[in-house]
Write an enzyme that holds these catalytic residues in place. Structure first.
Site, short mmCIF file in Angstrom:
data_model
loop_
_atom_site.label_atom_id
_atom_site.label_comp_id
_atom_site.label_asym_id
_atom_site.label_seq_id
_atom_site.Cartn_x
_atom_site.Cartn_y
_atom_site.Cartn_z
N HIS A 84 21.65 2.84 -1.06
CA HIS A 84 22.81 1.95 -1.11
C HIS A 84 23.79 2.38 -2.20
CE1 HIS A 84 20.13 -1.44 0.76
NE2 HIS A 84 20.34 -0.43 1.58
N HIS A 134 24.71 -1.84 8.82
CA HIS A 134 23.84 -1.51 7.68
C HIS A 134 23.12 -0.19 7.90
CE1 HIS A 134 21.66 -2.00 4.02
NE2 HIS A 134 20.61 -1.52 4.67
N ASP A 160 23.26 2.96 5.37
CA ASP A 160 22.10 3.74 4.92
C ASP A 160 22.30 5.22 5.20
OD1 ASP A 160 20.56 1.68 3.89
OD2 ASP A 160 19.26 1.51 5.65
N HIS A 177 15.59 6.95 7.30
CA HIS A 177 15.67 7.79 6.11
C HIS A 177 15.00 9.16 6.32
CE1 HIS A 177 17.16 4.23 4.18
NE2 HIS A 177 16.02 3.59 4.35
#
Length: 305
Positions: A78, A237, A241, A264
């Site tokens: 973030h 969101h 990310d 991720h």
């Protein structure tokens, strides 16, 4: 020339770690040209500096985790996203625990912190990684891809079979030539499902998680009384990310990013795949700011703002 940027003054904040639930002090400090974003575990007997880089990302199960010499800094995505959105090239990030504080679950607090410090241009050319050949990573039906593009645009598709998510849209495409990161992306919060949070707490995780820093859903609906900040906050969101995950490569990308159900781990694998092929990218600078892609030739206070 299009110049590198740092912050003008030191700023501090305090928050809690999403997984530890413990208080974390965060200090942002200006850094010299060419430094990059460097995280420092100042709580350790001998502080450890961990430069943000694709090769320093270790664990990616629940967040992007930077690792070096046994030291870790978790949940960097973030803050990295805010740095990307505001065009920050050089920054020291001092942290007193192994997690960046979760704040409100979005990048908005970090955007505010950086803007409060002020943004300063430096007398060195801003370096970009220009993607010159398509690069793709797949994992089952999930994929993430980078393709040549004179600018920075993203297309992200999620697939959460949940009535509340279905209603908000599962796909988003954004080109930062004509979209404000600060207004359109930065405030999108992380989200989770109530039953998963309970399981994670039993494993000693998500101890700092609450409706103050996440959107929480049961099987049918959103439990937060204040609802959503954006109609499509869930996919926004995931894009927030991805912007942070990609920025650990060390420079802004000039590329088009397309992803389906990426996270991720896949985002980091994509960066490693890019860096493994020297013919797939080149480092470029712009002597004339007006020659840079729209969205990067910003004034000193805003980037994709």
């Amino acid at each position: 020339m299009l110049k590198q940027r740092t912050i003008k003054s030191i700023v501090k904040t305090v928050g809690i770690g999403l997984h530890s639930g413990r208080k974390v002090e965060l200090t942002l400090r200006p850094a010299a040209p060419g430094t990059g974003i460097v995280f420092s575990r100042v709580d350790l007997p001998t502080p450890v500096d961990i430069p943000a880089s694709a090769m320093s990302i270790g664990d990616t199960r629940l967040a992007s985790v930077l690792q070096k010499d046994g030291a870790r800094v978790s949940t960097v995505e973030h803050l990295m996203s805010a740095c990307a959105g505001l065009g920050i090239d050089n920054l020291y990030v001092d942290v007193t625990a192994e997690e960046i504080p979760i704040m409100d679950g979005s990048a908005a607090s970090f955007v505010f912190l950086i803007q409060s410090a002020g943004i300063e241009e430096q007398n060195a050319p801003k370096r970009f990684i220009k993607v010159t050949k398509p690069v793709e990573i797949r994992d089952g039906d999930k994929f993430a891809r980078l393709e040549p593009y004179f600018g920075f645009k993203l297309k992200f598709t999620i697939d959460f079979r949940h009535p509340a998510v279905d209603k908000t849209g599962q796909e988003l495409e954004v080109d930062f030539a004509n979209t404000s990161y600060v207004r359109e992306i930065a405030r999108a919060r992380t989200f989770g499902f109530a039953h998963e949070v309970e399981m994670m707490r039993e494993l000693g995780l998500a101890r700092g998680g609450s409706m103050d820093n996440a959107i929480v859903l049961d099987e049918y609906r959103i439990l937060n009384n204040d609802g959503l900040r954006y109609d499509d906050e869930f996919v926004k969101h995931k894009m927030l990310d991805a912007i942070g995950d990609l920025y650990v490569v060390g420079h802004p990308l000039l590329a088009s990013y397309t992803a389906y159900k990426s996270g991720h781990g896949l985002n980091n694998a994509l960066l490693r795949e890019l860096l493994a092929h020297e013919d797939a990218y080149e480092i470029v600078t712009f002597d004339d700011p007006q020659a840079a892609p729209k969205g990067f030739a910003f004034d000193a206070q805003t980037a994709f703002a």
